[in-house]
Structure formats: structure tokens, C-alpha cells
Motif scaffolding. Structure first.
Motif, PDB file in Angstrom:
ATOM      1  N   GLU A 215       0.888  -1.277  -0.041  1.00 43.43           N
ATOM      2  CA  GLU A 215      -0.135  -0.012   0.026  1.00 43.43           C
ATOM      3  C   GLU A 215       0.735   1.342  -0.105  1.00 43.43           C
ATOM      4  OE1 GLU A 215      -2.796  -0.196   3.067  1.00 43.43           O
ATOM      5  OE2 GLU A 215      -3.678  -2.063   2.350  1.00 43.43           O
TER       6      GLU A 215
ATOM      7  N   ASP B 251      -9.777  -3.810  -5.092  1.00 41.32           N
ATOM      8  CA  ASP B 251     -10.657  -2.591  -5.254  1.00 41.32           C
ATOM      9  C   ASP B 251      -9.706  -1.430  -4.732  1.00 41.32           C
ATOM     10  OD1 ASP B 251     -13.160  -1.025  -5.300  1.00 41.32           O
ATOM     11  OD2 ASP B 251     -13.842  -2.314  -3.603  1.00 41.32           O
ATOM     12  N   GLN B 252     -10.259  -0.411  -4.802  1.00 39.63           N
ATOM     13  CA  GLN B 252      -9.681   0.844  -4.169  1.00 39.63           C
ATOM     14  C   GLN B 252     -10.362   1.353  -2.943  1.00 39.63           C
ATOM     15  OE1 GLN B 252      -9.653   2.574  -8.245  1.00 39.63           O
ATOM     16  NE2 GLN B 252      -7.565   3.411  -7.402  1.00 39.63           N
ATOM     17  N   ARG B 253      -9.669   2.100  -2.210  1.00 38.06           N
ATOM     18  CA  ARG B 253     -10.572   2.809  -0.954  1.00 38.06           C
ATOM     19  C   ARG B 253     -10.909   4.060  -1.500  1.00 38.06           C
ATOM     20  NH1 ARG B 253      -5.382   2.206   2.915  1.00 38.06           N
ATOM     21  NH2 ARG B 253      -4.610   4.225   2.104  1.00 38.06           N
ATOM     22  N   ASP B 254     -12.402   4.319  -1.071  1.00 35.57           N
ATOM     23  CA  ASP B 254     -12.805   5.602  -1.503  1.00 35.57           C
ATOM     24  C   ASP B 254     -12.110   6.889  -1.484  1.00 35.57           C
ATOM     25  OD1 ASP B 254     -14.991   4.061  -2.556  1.00 35.57           O
ATOM     26  OD2 ASP B 254     -16.040   4.266  -0.480  1.00 35.57           O
ATOM     27  N   ASP B 255     -11.453   7.016  -0.209  1.00 33.94           N
ATOM     28  CA  ASP B 255     -10.843   8.185   0.023  1.00 33.94           C
ATOM     29  C   ASP B 255      -9.705   8.536  -0.534  1.00 33.94           C
ATOM     30  OD1 ASP B 255      -9.673   6.003   1.513  1.00 33.94           O
ATOM     31  OD2 ASP B 255      -9.406   7.392   3.447  1.00 33.94           O
ATOM     32  N   ASP B 256      -8.792   7.697  -1.070  1.00 32.27           N
ATOM     33  CA  ASP B 256      -7.585   8.080  -1.671  1.00 32.27           C
ATOM     34  C   ASP B 256      -7.089   7.118  -2.920  1.00 32.27           C
ATOM     35  OD1 ASP B 256      -6.869   5.655  -0.180  1.00 32.27           O
ATOM     36  OD2 ASP B 256      -5.423   6.618   1.189  1.00 32.27           O
TER      37      ASP B 256
ATOM     38  N   ILE C 174      -6.865  -1.927  -2.475  1.00 27.63           N
ATOM     39  CA  ILE C 174      -7.715  -3.066  -1.534  1.00 27.63           C
ATOM     40  C   ILE C 174      -7.263  -4.433  -2.074  1.00 27.63           C
ATOM     41  CG2 ILE C 174      -9.396  -3.669  -0.192  1.00 27.63           C
ATOM     42  CD1 ILE C 174     -10.461  -0.845  -0.181  1.00 27.63           C
TER      43      ILE C 174
END
Length: 66
Positions: free
Chosen positions: A7, A25-30, A34
Motif C-alpha cells: 500500500e 478494489d480501491q479505498r474511496d478516500d485516496d 484493497i
């Protein structure tokens, strides 16, 4: 196959998610990656390999023998 991600290296490009949405997947905030499945089923292996190959930060690591 066993997948791991760094990460700290991830730049949030999201190519892995577009290529292998069942594995990443990707974290929504940055937008950081994932890992959804570190031991994906065989039918996801080729997409996981392609994701690792195109990752601009080389943040995806594969172990084929696991």
C-alpha cells in the motif's frame, strides 16, 4: 497463487481494479488498492498477472507457487 500488495507503493492508478475487479478494489478516500482475495481462484490468475504487470508503481506481488 498468492497475492500481496504494498500500500505504501500504490499510487492509486486503479488499473488493477479495471482488469481484475474480483481481486482488487480501491479505498474511496485516496484510491489506494484493497486486496479482496489473496488466494484467488484459478480463473482470476491471468487477470491478476496482467494487473501486476501494468501496475505503474509495482505495488502488486505474486507468488505462483503458493
Amino acid at each position: 497463487m498468492k497475492i500481496s500488495v504494498d500500500e505504501e507503493k500504490c499510487c492509486g492508478a486503479g488499473q488493477c481494479v479495471m482488469i481484475a475487479p474480483g481481486v482488487f478494489d480501491q479505498r474511496d478516500d485516496d484510491g489506494i488498492v484493497i486486496l479482496l482475495d489473496e488466494n484467488p481462484p484459478r480463473d482470476h490468475h491471468e487477470a491478476a498477472r496482467e494487473s501486476a504487470g501494468v501496475c505503474p508503481a509495482a505495488a502488486i506481488h505474486l507468488r505462483e507457487d503458493a
